[in-house]
Design a protein around this motif. Sequence first.
Motif, PDB file in Angstrom:
ATOM      1  N   TRP A  53       5.379  -4.664   5.748  1.00 32.94           N
ATOM      2  CA  TRP A  53       6.384  -4.407   4.725  1.00 32.94           C
ATOM      3  C   TRP A  53       7.685  -3.870   5.315  1.00 32.94           C
ATOM      4  N   ARG A  54       7.593  -3.015   6.336  1.00 31.10           N
ATOM      5  CA  ARG A  54       8.806  -2.426   6.912  1.00 31.10           C
ATOM      6  C   ARG A  54       9.720  -3.480   7.534  1.00 31.10           C
ATOM      7  N   ASP A  55       9.144  -4.647   7.885  1.00 30.33           N
ATOM      8  CA  ASP A  55       9.908  -5.712   8.544  1.00 30.33           C
ATOM      9  C   ASP A  55      10.197  -6.889   7.618  1.00 30.33           C
ATOM     10  N   PHE A  56       9.793  -6.789   6.354  1.00 31.46           N
ATOM     11  CA  PHE A  56       9.920  -7.914   5.424  1.00 31.46           C
ATOM     12  C   PHE A  56      11.391  -8.155   5.096  1.00 31.46           C
ATOM     13  N   ARG A  57      11.828  -9.416   5.243  1.00 31.90           N
ATOM     14  CA  ARG A  57      13.230  -9.771   5.042  1.00 31.90           C
ATOM     15  C   ARG A  57      13.355 -10.897   4.019  1.00 31.90           C
ATOM     16  N   LYS A  58      14.592 -11.221   3.698  1.00 32.50           N
ATOM     17  CA  LYS A  58      14.841 -12.282   2.726  1.00 32.50           C
ATOM     18  C   LYS A  58      14.224 -13.594   3.180  1.00 32.50           C
ATOM     19  N   ARG A  59      14.291 -13.882   4.460  1.00 31.31           N
ATOM     20  CA  ARG A  59      13.723 -15.129   4.961  1.00 31.31           C
ATOM     21  C   ARG A  59      12.214 -15.177   4.725  1.00 31.31           C
ATOM     22  N   ASP A  60      11.558 -14.022   4.791  1.00 27.38           N
ATOM     23  CA  ASP A  60      10.115 -13.985   4.547  1.00 27.38           C
ATOM     24  C   ASP A  60       9.813 -14.272   3.081  1.00 27.38           C
ATOM     25  N   TYR A  61      10.669 -13.750   2.193  1.00 26.16           N
ATOM     26  CA  TYR A  61      10.486 -14.061   0.776  1.00 26.16           C
ATOM     27  C   TYR A  61      10.719 -15.544   0.513  1.00 26.16           C
TER      28      TYR A  61
ATOM     29  N   LEU B   7       2.631 -16.549  -8.247  1.00 24.68           N
ATOM     30  CA  LEU B   7       2.579 -16.351  -6.793  1.00 24.68           C
ATOM     31  C   LEU B   7       2.295 -14.891  -6.481  1.00 24.68           C
ATOM     32  N   VAL B   8       1.293 -14.665  -5.634  1.00 26.70           N
ATOM     33  CA  VAL B   8       0.972 -13.321  -5.162  1.00 26.70           C
ATOM     34  C   VAL B   8       1.288 -13.253  -3.674  1.00 26.70           C
ATOM     35  N   ILE B   9       2.132 -12.303  -3.290  1.00 27.95           N
ATOM     36  CA  ILE B   9       2.515 -12.116  -1.887  1.00 27.95           C
ATOM     37  C   ILE B   9       1.863 -10.845  -1.367  1.00 27.95           C
ATOM     38  N   LYS B  10       1.127 -10.973  -0.273  1.00 32.50           N
ATOM     39  CA  LYS B  10       0.501  -9.809   0.365  1.00 32.50           C
ATOM     40  C   LYS B  10       1.002  -9.714   1.793  1.00 32.50           C
ATOM     41  N   THR B  11       1.573  -8.569   2.123  1.00 34.32           N
ATOM     42  CA  THR B  11       2.096  -8.372   3.480  1.00 34.32           C
ATOM     43  C   THR B  11       1.072  -7.632   4.335  1.00 34.32           C
ATOM     44  N   GLY B  12       1.087  -7.930   5.630  1.00 34.55           N
ATOM     45  CA  GLY B  12       0.347  -7.125   6.593  1.00 34.55           C
ATOM     46  C   GLY B  12      -1.108  -7.450   6.821  1.00 34.55           C
ATOM     47  N   ALA B  13      -1.814  -8.000   5.836  1.00 40.11           N
ATOM     48  CA  ALA B  13      -3.237  -8.290   6.010  1.00 40.11           C
ATOM     49  C   ALA B  13      -3.709  -9.248   4.923  1.00 40.11           C
ATOM     50  N   GLU B  14      -4.800  -9.960   5.185  1.00 36.13           N
ATOM     51  CA  GLU B  14      -5.302 -10.959   4.249  1.00 36.13           C
ATOM     52  C   GLU B  14      -6.387 -10.384   3.344  1.00 36.13           C
ATOM     53  N   ARG B  15      -6.010  -9.426   2.517  1.00 33.22           N
ATOM     54  CA  ARG B  15      -6.906  -8.921   1.478  1.00 33.22           C
ATOM     55  C   ARG B  15      -6.046  -8.370   0.349  1.00 33.22           C
ATOM     56  N   LEU B  16      -6.582  -8.409  -0.865  1.00 35.28           N
ATOM     57  CA  LEU B  16      -5.779  -8.077  -2.032  1.00 35.28           C
ATOM     58  C   LEU B  16      -6.012  -6.666  -2.562  1.00 35.28           C
TER      59      LEU B  16
ATOM     60  N   THR C 248       0.831  -1.195   0.000  1.00 34.03           N
ATOM     61  CA  THR C 248       0.000   0.000   0.000  1.00 34.03           C
ATOM     62  C   THR C 248       0.870   1.250   0.000  1.00 34.03           C
ATOM     63  N   GLU C 249       0.239   2.382  -0.288  1.00 33.67           N
ATOM     64  CA  GLU C 249       0.973   3.652  -0.241  1.00 33.67           C
ATOM     65  C   GLU C 249       1.535   3.898   1.154  1.00 33.67           C
ATOM     66  N   ARG C 250       0.822   3.459   2.184  1.00 27.92           N
ATOM     67  CA  ARG C 250       1.303   3.637   3.553  1.00 27.92           C
ATOM     68  C   ARG C 250       2.579   2.843   3.796  1.00 27.92           C
ATOM     69  N   ASP C 251       2.661   1.660   3.191  1.00 32.53           N
ATOM     70  CA  ASP C 251       3.887   0.865   3.322  1.00 32.53           C
ATOM     71  C   ASP C 251       5.096   1.636   2.817  1.00 32.53           C
ATOM     72  N   LEU C 252       4.903   2.400   1.745  1.00 33.08           N
ATOM     73  CA  LEU C 252       6.016   3.114   1.134  1.00 33.08           C
ATOM     74  C   LEU C 252       6.396   4.382   1.896  1.00 33.08           C
TER      75      LEU C 252
ATOM     76  N   VAL D 207       0.658  -1.289  -6.003  1.00 29.32           N
ATOM     77  CA  VAL D 207       0.570  -0.378  -4.858  1.00 29.32           C
ATOM     78  C   VAL D 207      -0.848   0.177  -4.808  1.00 29.32           C
ATOM     79  N   SER D 208      -1.605  -0.211  -3.800  1.00 29.98           N
ATOM     80  CA  SER D 208      -2.957   0.329  -3.654  1.00 29.98           C
ATOM     81  C   SER D 208      -2.876   1.694  -2.983  1.00 29.98           C
TER      82      SER D 208
END
Length: 202
Positions: A178-186, A149-158, A28-32, A60-61
């Motif tokens: 998103w601010r905490d997303f790391r290689k291990r999460d990918y 594959l679609v990856i959504k961070t932070g919440a279960e909605r697209l 989302t825009e907030r993530d950025l 980016v929503s």
Amino acid sequence: MGLYDAYLGVRHRRNEGDPPEHVALVITERDLLEQGAYDTLEAFLDWAFEYGAERVTVSVSVLDEAVVDTLARELAGVDAPRPLAVRTPDDTERADAPIRVNIGLGGKREFARAVREVAAAVEEGDLDPDGIAEADIEERLIFPEEPDLVIKTGAERLSDFLIWQSVYSELYFTDVNWRDFRKRDYLRAVLDYQNRQRRFGR
């Protein structure tokens, strides 16, 4: 790279399942707005191609379309490992680069535009209404290809993400912001994908 990340990388390489060729990310825009958000995005793109992807779509929503132009400028300047194309709600040109960034162009709007173009082709006599096929819609989409594959961070909605293209995609939701997303999460997302049996609606 940490020891745990290295362990996940080994698991990925030894996994018999194919990695996703087309990875999509929904943020989302907030993530950025978070500190380091663009560094994380650059790292994400590197990870995707490092672990087998050939295409990446970033969606980016946005809640306020006034931020679209600013986001478009910033995202166009991202240090990306492959050519990058940015599209906004006002764009009509198809996105064909290996990395495609969608800012605020909701799936409903994109699909409605494609339907209008099909209707115009029928009215002009260029398309037989009885012969309209899925391909006639797909070739008129801004983002034409289906993510594996679609990856959504932070919440279960697209958030109105590519509603036509993602119908058979594998969805991966993580509560990691998103601010905490790391290689291990990918890598966890990719391993989860590799361990699934895709059914494509069957």
